[in-house]
Design a protein around this motif. Structure first.
Motif, PDB file in Angstrom:
ATOM      1  N   MET A   1     -12.458  -3.683  -0.171  1.00 55.88           N
ATOM      2  CA  MET A   1     -11.969  -2.415  -0.113  1.00 55.88           C
ATOM      3  C   MET A   1     -10.588  -1.535  -0.221  1.00 55.88           C
ATOM      4  SD  MET A   1     -13.502   0.750   1.568  1.00 55.88           S
ATOM      5  CE  MET A   1     -12.480   1.264   2.529  1.00 55.88           C
ATOM      6  N   SER A   2      -9.417  -2.741   0.350  1.00 56.91           N
ATOM      7  CA  SER A   2      -8.478  -2.120  -0.469  1.00 56.91           C
ATOM      8  C   SER A   2      -7.755  -1.710  -1.872  1.00 56.91           C
ATOM      9  CB  SER A   2      -7.419  -3.403   0.827  1.00 56.91           C
ATOM     10  OG  SER A   2      -8.046  -5.365  -0.945  1.00 56.91           O
ATOM     11  N   PHE A   3      -8.606  -2.679  -2.413  1.00 60.89           N
ATOM     12  CA  PHE A   3      -7.778  -2.228  -3.874  1.00 60.89           C
ATOM     13  C   PHE A   3      -8.636  -0.831  -4.209  1.00 60.89           C
ATOM     14  CE2 PHE A   3     -10.475  -1.193  -8.010  1.00 60.89           C
ATOM     15  CZ  PHE A   3      -8.933  -1.850  -8.950  1.00 60.89           C
ATOM     16  N   VAL A   4      -9.974  -0.522  -3.785  1.00 58.50           N
ATOM     17  CA  VAL A   4     -10.278   1.515  -3.250  1.00 58.50           C
ATOM     18  C   VAL A   4      -9.502   2.144  -2.611  1.00 58.50           C
ATOM     19  CG1 VAL A   4     -12.195   2.860  -2.820  1.00 58.50           C
ATOM     20  CG2 VAL A   4     -12.812   0.484  -3.979  1.00 58.50           C
ATOM     21  N   VAL A   5      -8.419   1.873  -1.731  1.00 57.46           N
ATOM     22  CA  VAL A   5      -7.990   2.840  -0.764  1.00 57.46           C
ATOM     23  C   VAL A   5      -6.805   3.353  -1.017  1.00 57.46           C
ATOM     24  CG1 VAL A   5      -6.678   2.695   1.237  1.00 57.46           C
ATOM     25  CG2 VAL A   5      -8.801   1.557   1.468  1.00 57.46           C
TER      26      VAL A   5
ATOM     27  N   LEU B   1      -6.742   3.149  -4.394  1.00 60.52           N
ATOM     28  CA  LEU B   1      -6.553   4.110  -6.181  1.00 60.52           C
ATOM     29  C   LEU B   1      -6.216   5.163  -5.684  1.00 60.52           C
ATOM     30  CD1 LEU B   1      -8.339   1.456  -8.477  1.00 60.52           C
ATOM     31  CD2 LEU B   1      -6.394   2.221  -8.615  1.00 60.52           C
ATOM     32  N   ALA B   2      -7.140   5.551  -3.954  1.00 61.90           N
ATOM     33  CA  ALA B   2      -7.464   6.714  -3.885  1.00 61.90           C
ATOM     34  C   ALA B   2      -6.945   6.998  -3.219  1.00 61.90           C
ATOM     35  CB  ALA B   2      -8.219   6.553  -2.254  1.00 61.90           C
TER      36      ALA B   2
ATOM     37  N   LEU C   1       0.785   7.474   3.939  1.00 59.48           N
ATOM     38  CA  LEU C   1       0.179   7.267   5.199  1.00 59.48           C
ATOM     39  C   LEU C   1      -1.324   7.641   5.376  1.00 59.48           C
ATOM     40  CD1 LEU C   1       2.710   9.233   7.716  1.00 59.48           C
ATOM     41  CD2 LEU C   1       2.901   6.754   6.677  1.00 59.48           C
ATOM     42  N   LEU C   2      -2.329   8.049   4.669  1.00 53.57           N
ATOM     43  CA  LEU C   2      -3.268   8.063   4.752  1.00 53.57           C
ATOM     44  C   LEU C   2      -4.079   6.548   4.537  1.00 53.57           C
ATOM     45  CD1 LEU C   2      -4.759  11.463   3.021  1.00 53.57           C
ATOM     46  CD2 LEU C   2      -5.298  10.479   5.982  1.00 53.57           C
ATOM     47  N   ALA C   3      -3.368   6.016   3.194  1.00 53.84           N
ATOM     48  CA  ALA C   3      -3.667   5.238   2.871  1.00 53.84           C
ATOM     49  C   ALA C   3      -3.568   4.130   3.795  1.00 53.84           C
ATOM     50  CB  ALA C   3      -3.259   4.907   1.295  1.00 53.84           C
ATOM     51  N   VAL C   4      -2.702   3.653   4.735  1.00 52.74           N
ATOM     52  CA  VAL C   4      -1.970   2.956   5.458  1.00 52.74           C
ATOM     53  C   VAL C   4      -2.598   3.391   6.988  1.00 52.74           C
ATOM     54  CG1 VAL C   4       0.003   2.586   7.446  1.00 52.74           C
ATOM     55  CG2 VAL C   4       0.159   2.991   5.038  1.00 52.74           C
ATOM     56  N   LEU C   5      -3.499   4.951   7.266  1.00 53.51           N
ATOM     57  CA  LEU C   5      -4.342   4.680   8.324  1.00 53.51           C
ATOM     58  C   LEU C   5      -5.365   3.971   8.255  1.00 53.51           C
ATOM     59  CD1 LEU C   5      -4.909   6.743  10.958  1.00 53.51           C
ATOM     60  CD2 LEU C   5      -5.690   8.516   9.386  1.00 53.51           C
ATOM     61  N   VAL C   6      -5.950   4.272   7.350  1.00 53.65           N
ATOM     62  CA  VAL C   6      -7.256   3.202   6.759  1.00 53.65           C
ATOM     63  C   VAL C   6      -7.627   1.856   6.867  1.00 53.65           C
ATOM     64  CG1 VAL C   6      -8.996   2.563   4.874  1.00 53.65           C
ATOM     65  CG2 VAL C   6      -8.128   4.612   5.584  1.00 53.65           C
ATOM     66  N   THR C   7      -6.284   1.098   6.250  1.00 56.10           N
ATOM     67  CA  THR C   7      -6.103   0.207   6.441  1.00 56.10           C
ATOM     68  C   THR C   7      -5.516  -0.670   7.737  1.00 56.10           C
ATOM     69  OG1 THR C   7      -4.804   0.058   4.088  1.00 56.10           O
ATOM     70  CG2 THR C   7      -4.152  -2.048   5.512  1.00 56.10           C
TER      71      THR C   7
ATOM     72  N   PRO D   1      -2.626  -3.988   0.990  1.00 52.50           N
ATOM     73  CA  PRO D   1      -3.373  -5.059   0.722  1.00 52.50           C
ATOM     74  C   PRO D   1      -3.725  -4.498  -1.221  1.00 52.50           C
ATOM     75  CG  PRO D   1      -3.428  -4.703   2.542  1.00 52.50           C
ATOM     76  CD  PRO D   1      -2.781  -3.685   2.435  1.00 52.50           C
ATOM     77  N   GLY D   2      -4.253  -3.727  -1.271  1.00 50.63           N
ATOM     78  CA  GLY D   2      -4.910  -3.328  -2.032  1.00 50.63           C
ATOM     79  C   GLY D   2      -4.084  -3.750  -3.250  1.00 50.63           C
ATOM     80  N   PHE D   3      -2.465  -3.454  -3.116  1.00 49.73           N
ATOM     81  CA  PHE D   3      -1.984  -3.638  -4.062  1.00 49.73           C
ATOM     82  C   PHE D   3      -1.628  -4.862  -4.875  1.00 49.73           C
ATOM     83  CE2 PHE D   3       2.500  -4.244  -6.137  1.00 49.73           C
ATOM     84  CZ  PHE D   3       2.770  -3.142  -6.826  1.00 49.73           C
ATOM     85  N   LEU D   4      -2.071  -5.752  -3.725  1.00 48.18           N
ATOM     86  CA  LEU D   4      -1.855  -7.030  -4.284  1.00 48.18           C
ATOM     87  C   LEU D   4      -2.612  -7.681  -4.928  1.00 48.18           C
ATOM     88  CD1 LEU D   4      -0.633  -8.488  -0.979  1.00 48.18           C
ATOM     89  CD2 LEU D   4       0.902  -8.215  -2.956  1.00 48.18           C
ATOM     90  N   VAL D   5      -4.531  -7.075  -5.190  1.00 44.46           N
ATOM     91  CA  VAL D   5      -5.748  -7.419  -5.083  1.00 44.46           C
ATOM     92  C   VAL D   5      -5.269  -6.835  -6.677  1.00 44.46           C
ATOM     93  CG1 VAL D   5      -8.350  -6.857  -5.744  1.00 44.46           C
ATOM     94  CG2 VAL D   5      -7.282  -6.949  -3.677  1.00 44.46           C
TER      95      VAL D   5
END
Length: 463
Positions: A1-5, A7-8, A32-38, A339-343
């Motif tokens: 999920m974090s990876f998808v966020v 990329l989105a 900030l939308l990516a942070v909001l979801v995370t 977190p998705g960046f670490l993936v």
């Protein structure tokens, strides 16, 4: 999920940039939308403590360069120097080689140490004049300037003083002349293939009856006088900027040392500056000031008539370009903290070949962050030890690692959300829809050159 966020957020920003919306507005929205979801609670802290911190830090360091570069380009234009140089080059190389001339001018400036952003401001008046006289579509200017300024002289040619060639030295203990054979071979490949592509595009437009076009924005003002300055005088400010940039880089470091401390009034609160981290910026600023003064010294009467209005336009352009890029810089910092960046980073570690691993890792991270220097810094900070260990095990010299990392950083970084791309389009008055296709083609050629260099190394052992 974090990876998808992750990329989105990236694809959303690329989409809005391509559609012509303001990156200044949408870069923080995407981040900030990516942070909001995370983590919803983290949004205000990330905005203030990371996005704005990085954005303001970029403006603090680089806005004077944007401003002086814009003013330098404007006085070059108002003085008639740009028209003089363009007219002389056209007489020398012919109308059909206008693109080659612009590429070579951009390459000369960047290899001389002039900032990539400054080159955009300085070269654009030349390009607009030359393309207009040669009746080449204006929409091809960004791709042409990009080939000259953002590719082989930025990170391929050995010895280039651009930051993309300097960052690897701290990780691999090399110097800027690392792997000269591979770097030169890659540069030749980029130049030849890039020029062939641009010429093909020009021929397509000519066959369709398309010329320079009308109704463009940000057009350089025409020089009314038929008596133009001599080409030798017109090129002098460019030589002054290139030479003094090199001279000031050495003088500033030797004069101030690594750290400089001064107290003007309150001795208990001195101003402490890490000169080693800003010497290159100071050098460019000093060189640009000298270039502006050179133009004014030889063309004061021509420039002063329109100096007030001209500098207003230059300041507006510099503000827009700087804020666009700074907003992108803040976006990249936020994306790198997700977190998705670490993936993404960890998945790239699975590629077995050391050079291919390094090339893909740096290219991907530069693309995700929209920054050649930022993506390479993140990649090498996280994985340089792994690259070095794998290279040592395979008997690959660290010079090769340096050159591949440097070249890879300047490939996929020029996606639609890249700050330099946005600056280039803003300065030329064009949109992603009009001109990004050619920039992307040059991007692909630049990325392919990295793997050409890798192939040459494995085929010959030369570096």
């Amino acid at each position: 999920m974090s990876f998808v966020v992750t990329l989105a957020a990236l694809f959303f920003l690329m989409f809005v940039a391509y559609r012509g919306f303001s990156v200044i507005l949408f870069a923080p929205v995407a981040a900030l939308l990516a942070v909001l979801v995370t983590d919803p609670n983290a949004v205000p802290a990330v905005f203030t403590g990371l996005f704005m911190e990085k954005m303001v830090g970029f403006v603090k360091l680089y806005f004077p360069v944007f401003l002086l570069g814009a003013v330098f380009g404007k006085v070059i234009e108002l003085s008639g120097f740009s028209k003089s140089i363009v007219s002389s080059v056209i007489r020398l190389v012919g109308h059909q080689r206008a693109m080659l001339s612009i590429v070579l001018v951009g390459a000369l400036l960047t290899y001389g140490g002039v900032s990539l952003f400054v080159v955009v401001f300085a070269v654009y008046p030349f390009a607009a004049e030359m393309f207009r006289q040669s009746n080449i579509p204006k929409r091809l200017i960004p791709g042409t300037i990009g080939l000259g300024a953002f590719t082989f002289t930025m990170d391929s040619l050995p010895g280039t003083p651009q930051i993309q060639n300097i960052i690897p030295t701290t990780f691999f203990k090399t110097d800027t002349w690392a792997a000269p054979i591979l770097g030169t071979a890659g540069a030749i490949f980029i130049l030849v293939v890039g020029l062939a592509y641009l010429e093909w595009r020009r021929r397509q437009a000519a066959a369709a009856g398309e010329g320079y076009g009308e109704g463009h924005t940000n057009e350089p003002e025409p020089v009314l006088s038929e008596r133009l300055p001599s080409p030798a005088l017109a090129i002098l400010p460019l030589i002054v900027v290139g030479v003094l940039n090199k001279v000031f880089t050495s003088l500033i470091t030797s004069h101030y040392g690594a750290t400089y401390e001064v107290a003007l009034a309150d001795k208990s609160h001195p101003i402490v500056t890490q000169v080693s981290s800003v010497a290159a910026i100071w050098a460019v600023q000093g060189a640009l000031l000298a270039g502006i003064l050179t133009v004014m010294a030889f063309a004061f009467r021509q420039v002063r008539k329109r100096f007030a209005e001209g500098t207003k336009a230059a300041v507006a352009g510099a503000l827009l370009a700087a804020m666009n890029t700074a907003s992108e810089y803040g976006f990249g910092a936020v994306i790198a903290a997700l977190p998705g960046f670490l993936v993404i980073r960890d998945a790239l570690r699975a590629i077995p070949n050391p050079l291919v691993n390094e090339a893909i890792t740096v290219s991907v991270l530069a693309g995700v962050t929209g920054s050649a220097s930022g993506g390479m810094s993140i990649a090498l900070a996280a994985m340089s030890d792994q690259f070095i260990a794998a290279a040592n095990a395979a008997g690959i010299p660290l010079q090769v690692l340096h050159r591949i990392a440097s070249m890879a950083s300047g490939g996929m970084d020029t996606l639609p959300h890249n700050g330099a791309v946005i600056t280039l389009l803003a300065v030329t008055g064009l949109t992603h829809r009009q001109s990004y296709g050619d920039i992307f083609a040059i991007t692909c050629i630049k990325t392919l050159a990295v793997f050409v260099a890798i192939g040459i190394y494995y085929a010959t052992g030369l570096y």
